[in-house]
Design a protein around this motif. Structure first.
Motif, PDB file in Angstrom:
ATOM      1  N   LYS A 140      52.637  64.176  17.112  1.00 40.27           N
ATOM      2  CA  LYS A 140      52.037  63.657  18.351  1.00 40.27           C
ATOM      3  C   LYS A 140      51.150  62.476  17.973  1.00 40.27           C
ATOM      4  N   ILE A 141      51.389  61.332  18.597  1.00 40.29           N
ATOM      5  CA  ILE A 141      50.649  60.116  18.244  1.00 40.29           C
ATOM      6  C   ILE A 141      49.800  59.682  19.438  1.00 40.29           C
ATOM      7  N   GLY A 142      48.507  59.563  19.243  1.00 38.45           N
ATOM      8  CA  GLY A 142      47.613  59.098  20.310  1.00 38.45           C
ATOM      9  C   GLY A 142      47.408  60.170  21.369  1.00 38.45           C
ATOM     10  N   ALA A 156      43.795  43.936  17.750  1.00 42.93           N
ATOM     11  CA  ALA A 156      43.513  45.340  17.416  1.00 42.93           C
ATOM     12  C   ALA A 156      44.711  45.976  16.713  1.00 42.93           C
ATOM     13  N   VAL A 157      45.914  45.653  17.165  1.00 46.74           N
ATOM     14  CA  VAL A 157      47.115  46.234  16.538  1.00 46.74           C
ATOM     15  C   VAL A 157      47.248  45.725  15.099  1.00 46.74           C
ATOM     16  N   MET A 158      46.970  44.439  14.894  1.00 41.55           N
ATOM     17  CA  MET A 158      47.061  43.899  13.522  1.00 41.55           C
ATOM     18  C   MET A 158      46.095  44.622  12.583  1.00 41.55           C
ATOM     19  N   LEU A 204      59.603  55.056  11.139  1.00 42.00           N
ATOM     20  CA  LEU A 204      58.235  54.553  11.039  1.00 42.00           C
ATOM     21  C   LEU A 204      57.543  54.704  12.397  1.00 42.00           C
ATOM     22  N   SER A 205      56.432  55.424  12.422  1.00 40.06           N
ATOM     23  CA  SER A 205      55.604  55.557  13.626  1.00 40.06           C
ATOM     24  C   SER A 205      56.419  56.145  14.782  1.00 40.06           C
ATOM     25  N   VAL A 206      56.609  55.422  15.903  1.00 44.72           N
ATOM     26  CA  VAL A 206      57.432  56.019  16.954  1.00 44.72           C
ATOM     27  C   VAL A 206      58.840  56.301  16.419  1.00 44.72           C
ATOM     28  N   ALA A 262      56.834  56.567  26.502  1.00 48.50           N
ATOM     29  CA  ALA A 262      57.554  57.586  25.710  1.00 48.50           C
ATOM     30  C   ALA A 262      56.610  58.233  24.702  1.00 48.50           C
ATOM     31  N   LEU A 263      55.780  57.420  24.050  1.00 46.48           N
ATOM     32  CA  LEU A 263      54.812  57.952  23.077  1.00 46.48           C
ATOM     33  C   LEU A 263      53.794  58.857  23.758  1.00 46.48           C
ATOM     34  N   ARG A 264      53.322  58.446  24.905  1.00 43.94           N
ATOM     35  CA  ARG A 264      52.307  59.226  25.630  1.00 43.94           C
ATOM     36  C   ARG A 264      52.819  60.626  25.966  1.00 43.94           C
TER      37      ARG A 264
HETATM   38  O1  LIG Z   1      50.867  49.830  17.695  1.00 40.91           O
HETATM   39  C1  LIG Z   1      50.189  50.672  17.129  1.00 40.91           C
HETATM   40  O2  LIG Z   1      49.013  50.852  17.393  1.00 40.91           O
HETATM   41  C2  LIG Z   1      50.793  51.539  16.094  1.00 40.91           C
HETATM   42  C3  LIG Z   1      51.859  52.398  16.624  1.00 40.91           C
HETATM   43  C4  LIG Z   1      51.732  53.556  17.293  1.00 40.91           C
HETATM   44  C5  LIG Z   1      53.056  54.076  17.586  1.00 40.91           C
HETATM   45  C6  LIG Z   1      53.908  53.060  16.956  1.00 40.91           C
HETATM   46  O3  LIG Z   1      55.126  53.066  16.880  1.00 40.91           O
HETATM   47  O4  LIG Z   1      53.144  52.090  16.417  1.00 40.91           O
END
Ligand SMILES: O=C(O)CC1=CCC(=O)O1
Length: 265
Positions: free
Chosen positions: A123-125, A148-150, A94-96, A187-189
């Motif tokens: 690639k996320i973000g 914002a995350v919610m 899920l996501s990352v 790590a995501l960046r």
């Molecule tokens: O937290 C978020 O905005 C959503 C998210 C982006 C990468 C992840 O794992 O969660």
């Protein structure tokens, strides 16, 4: 409670083997711990062996050395799977966690019989979006980004009707280790798995919540477009975390996906 040490990092996990049933390994999103899979694994019941774990810097797992790369998370997961003697896995990232799943496939294709890439991408973000988030969290803590995350995690309907779960999930987010959270943002960046995604030859299902505010359906579809033979599904009335918002819908997709996989080891 189950814990193990992988190269000096204590990982918290829950392994539930079912004789003769394939292993499905769940890999978490940023800012979450493995309880997010409870409702999904409950629906799957004895039809599948399951492994859930807390990524380093999250839940009850150690922080380890910061910052992280996706490859550090892959090292941990590969080490955990090997420690448990599991030789064939399907992955649900899920996501990352979807980036970690792609990374594990790239590292150990013989281990991975199938991938479910849920609300994720190659690639996320952007550099800018992650740098802004890191700066805010460094200055004011996870609390500063929690609302914002919610909004990205859950639909307006969930916000309006499932207020207790929303409050609990917000607590889960803000109680994560701030250094582990920031290290995973780094790590995501830095992660661009476009080439990795294009190399995936295992059966793959890409899934998106129709109202995902973080990895919207068009982005998840672009991941599916990179992976030869993959399927793409949208879960209605779900944001970024369908395992909490629509667990029965995700479990149904997982069930059907596993049933179609060739027999494992
Ligand atoms: O937290 C978020 O905005 C959503 C998210 C982006 C990468 C992840 O794992 O969660």
């Amino acid at each position: 409670m189950q814990f193990t040490d992988i190269d000096g990092v204590t990982l918290h996990f829950a392994h539930r083997p079912v004789a003769g049933r394939r292993h499905l390994v769940f890999i978490n999103a940023l800012g979450t711990d493995f309880r997010i899979w409870n409702a999904v694994t409950e629906v799957l019941g004895d039809d599948v062996s399951t492994l859930v774990y807390d990524k380093r810097g999250h839940g009850l797992s150690d922080l380890g050395t910061t910052p992280y790369s996706i490859e550090d998370h892959v090292d941990d997961l590969a080490g955990l799977i090997d420690r448990l003697g599991i030789e064939d896995v399907a992955l649900c990232g899920l996501s990352v966690g979807g980036l970690v799943a792609q990374g594990l496939y790239a590292r150990r294709p013989e281990l991975v019989s199938g991938l479910v890439l849920c609300d994720t991408a190659h690639k996320i973000g952007t550099q800018e979006s992650w740098n802004a988030r890191i700066a805010t969290v460094k200055k004011d803590g996870i609390e500063a980004i929690a609302d914002a995350v919610m909004k990205a995690w859950f639909t307006p309907g969930f916000h309006a009707q499932r207020t207790n779960e929303l409050a609990g999930c917000r607590n889960m987010l803000v109680r994560q280790n701030v250094d582990g959270y920031i290290a995973t943002c780094v790590a995501l960046r830095e992660a661009d798995y476009t080439g990795v995604a294009a190399s995936i030859a295992a059966p793959t299902l890409c899934v998106a919540g129709d109202q995902d505010g973080s990895t919207p359906p068009d982005l998840v579809r672009s991941l599916a477009d990179l992976i030869a033979g993959s399927r793409f599904e949208v879960i209605a009335d779900a944001g970024h975390i369908p395992c909490i918002e629509r667990p029965e819908a995700l479990a149904a997709l997982l069930h059907a996906f596993l049933a179609d996989l060739p027999a494992g080891n």
